[in-house]
Write an enzyme that holds these catalytic residues in place. Sequence first.
Site, short mmCIF file in Angstrom:
data_model
loop_
_atom_site.label_atom_id
_atom_site.label_comp_id
_atom_site.label_asym_id
_atom_site.label_seq_id
_atom_site.Cartn_x
_atom_site.Cartn_y
_atom_site.Cartn_z
N GLN A 4 -7.20 -1.91 -5.88
CA GLN A 4 -5.89 -1.52 -5.34
C GLN A 4 -4.82 -1.45 -6.42
OE1 GLN A 4 -6.13 -4.65 -2.07
NE2 GLN A 4 -4.92 -3.07 -1.08
N HIS A 13 -12.94 -2.94 -0.12
CA HIS A 13 -12.20 -2.21 -1.16
C HIS A 13 -13.05 -2.02 -2.42
CE1 HIS A 13 -8.16 -1.61 0.38
NE2 HIS A 13 -7.98 -2.89 0.68
N GLY A 38 -4.30 -10.85 0.78
CA GLY A 38 -5.44 -10.58 -0.09
C GLY A 38 -5.14 -9.38 -0.96
N HIS A 74 -12.60 -7.52 4.21
CA HIS A 74 -11.68 -6.40 3.95
C HIS A 74 -11.58 -6.14 2.44
CE1 HIS A 74 -7.56 -4.40 4.75
NE2 HIS A 74 -7.55 -4.60 3.45
N GLU A 75 -11.46 -7.22 1.65
CA GLU A 75 -11.34 -7.06 0.18
C GLU A 75 -12.64 -6.56 -0.43
OE1 GLU A 75 -8.46 -7.06 -0.60
OE2 GLU A 75 -7.63 -8.30 0.99
N CYS A 117 -3.11 -3.26 5.62
CA CYS A 117 -3.55 -3.15 4.24
C CYS A 117 -2.36 -2.76 3.38
CB CYS A 117 -4.65 -2.09 4.12
SG CYS A 117 -5.28 -1.88 2.44
N LEU A 118 -2.22 -3.42 2.23
CA LEU A 118 -1.10 -3.10 1.34
C LEU A 118 -1.19 -1.66 0.84
CD1 LEU A 118 -0.97 -6.45 -0.66
CD2 LEU A 118 0.62 -5.67 1.11
O1 GNR Z 1 -2.02 -8.46 3.64
C1 GNR Z 1 -3.02 -8.12 4.28
N1 GNR Z 1 -3.13 -8.50 5.58
C2 GNR Z 1 -4.30 -8.36 6.31
C3 GNR Z 1 -4.22 -8.58 7.68
C4 GNR Z 1 -5.34 -8.47 8.47
C5 GNR Z 1 -6.56 -8.16 7.89
C6 GNR Z 1 -6.65 -7.93 6.54
C7 GNR Z 1 -5.53 -8.04 5.74
S1 GNR Z 1 -5.67 -7.79 4.03
C8 GNR Z 1 -4.03 -7.27 3.64
C9 GNR Z 1 -3.86 -7.18 2.14
C10 GNR Z 1 -4.74 -6.07 1.62
O2 GNR Z 1 -4.54 -4.92 1.80
N2 GNR Z 1 -5.81 -6.43 0.96
O3 GNR Z 1 -6.66 -5.49 0.52
NI NI Z 2 -6.44 -3.80 1.85
#
Ligand code: GNR
Ligand code: NI
Length: 167
Positions: free
Chosen positions: A51, A137, A46, A133-134, A91-92
């Site tokens: 980001q 952000h 995601g 999660h997104e 999270c990236l």
């Molecule tokens: O790549 C991602 N893996 C992930 C794994 C478990 C729960 C959420 C995520 S999102 C993350 C990519 C990211 O940082 N999206 O904002």
């Molecule tokens: Ni993230």
Amino acid sequence: MPILNILRYPDPRLRRVAEPVTEVDGRVRTLLDSMAETMYRAPGIGLAAIQVDTPLRVIVVDVSDHRNNLLAFINPRIVEYEGMQVMEEGCLSVPGIFEPVERSRRILVRALDRDGQEFEREAEGLLAVCIAHEIDHLDGKVFVDYLSRLKQNRIRKKLEKQDKLAM
Ligand code: GNR
Ligand code: NI
């Protein structure tokens, strides 16, 4: 399509609250395309526009095994929540850190698609986690906010040290 630079925690730009998209135009579709490419390249499941330093309410997600089920959500809102699950998140913007987080097991999301059409999408399991999660952000939140202060401080120091070494 260019690969976009991903901001890293604790960059204060990750704390901005993203603005709603007022018109789904070519610029928004170009942003979606660049975000998808950046997400696949990273690789991640995601990515939120914030980001990549674009404070608009735009996210892309692909939790499929074959990386061929791209979902795009513009101005997403969670309109129903059900149950609870704990999943290990990453999270990236917080590279190399994985910690369990508690979220809803099932959600119903309302958003605009890349044609500006409103749609609803039910999600559960990893997809529900990823969408939540997104959307966090977009509200200036990062998953480490759910961890203890002690863990947050350790993570911040670790990433600050890495960034210093990389300069
Ligand atoms: O790549 C991602 N893996 C992930 C794994 C478990 C729960 C959420 C995520 S999102 C993350 C990519 C990211 O940082 N999206 O904002
Ligand atoms: Ni993230």
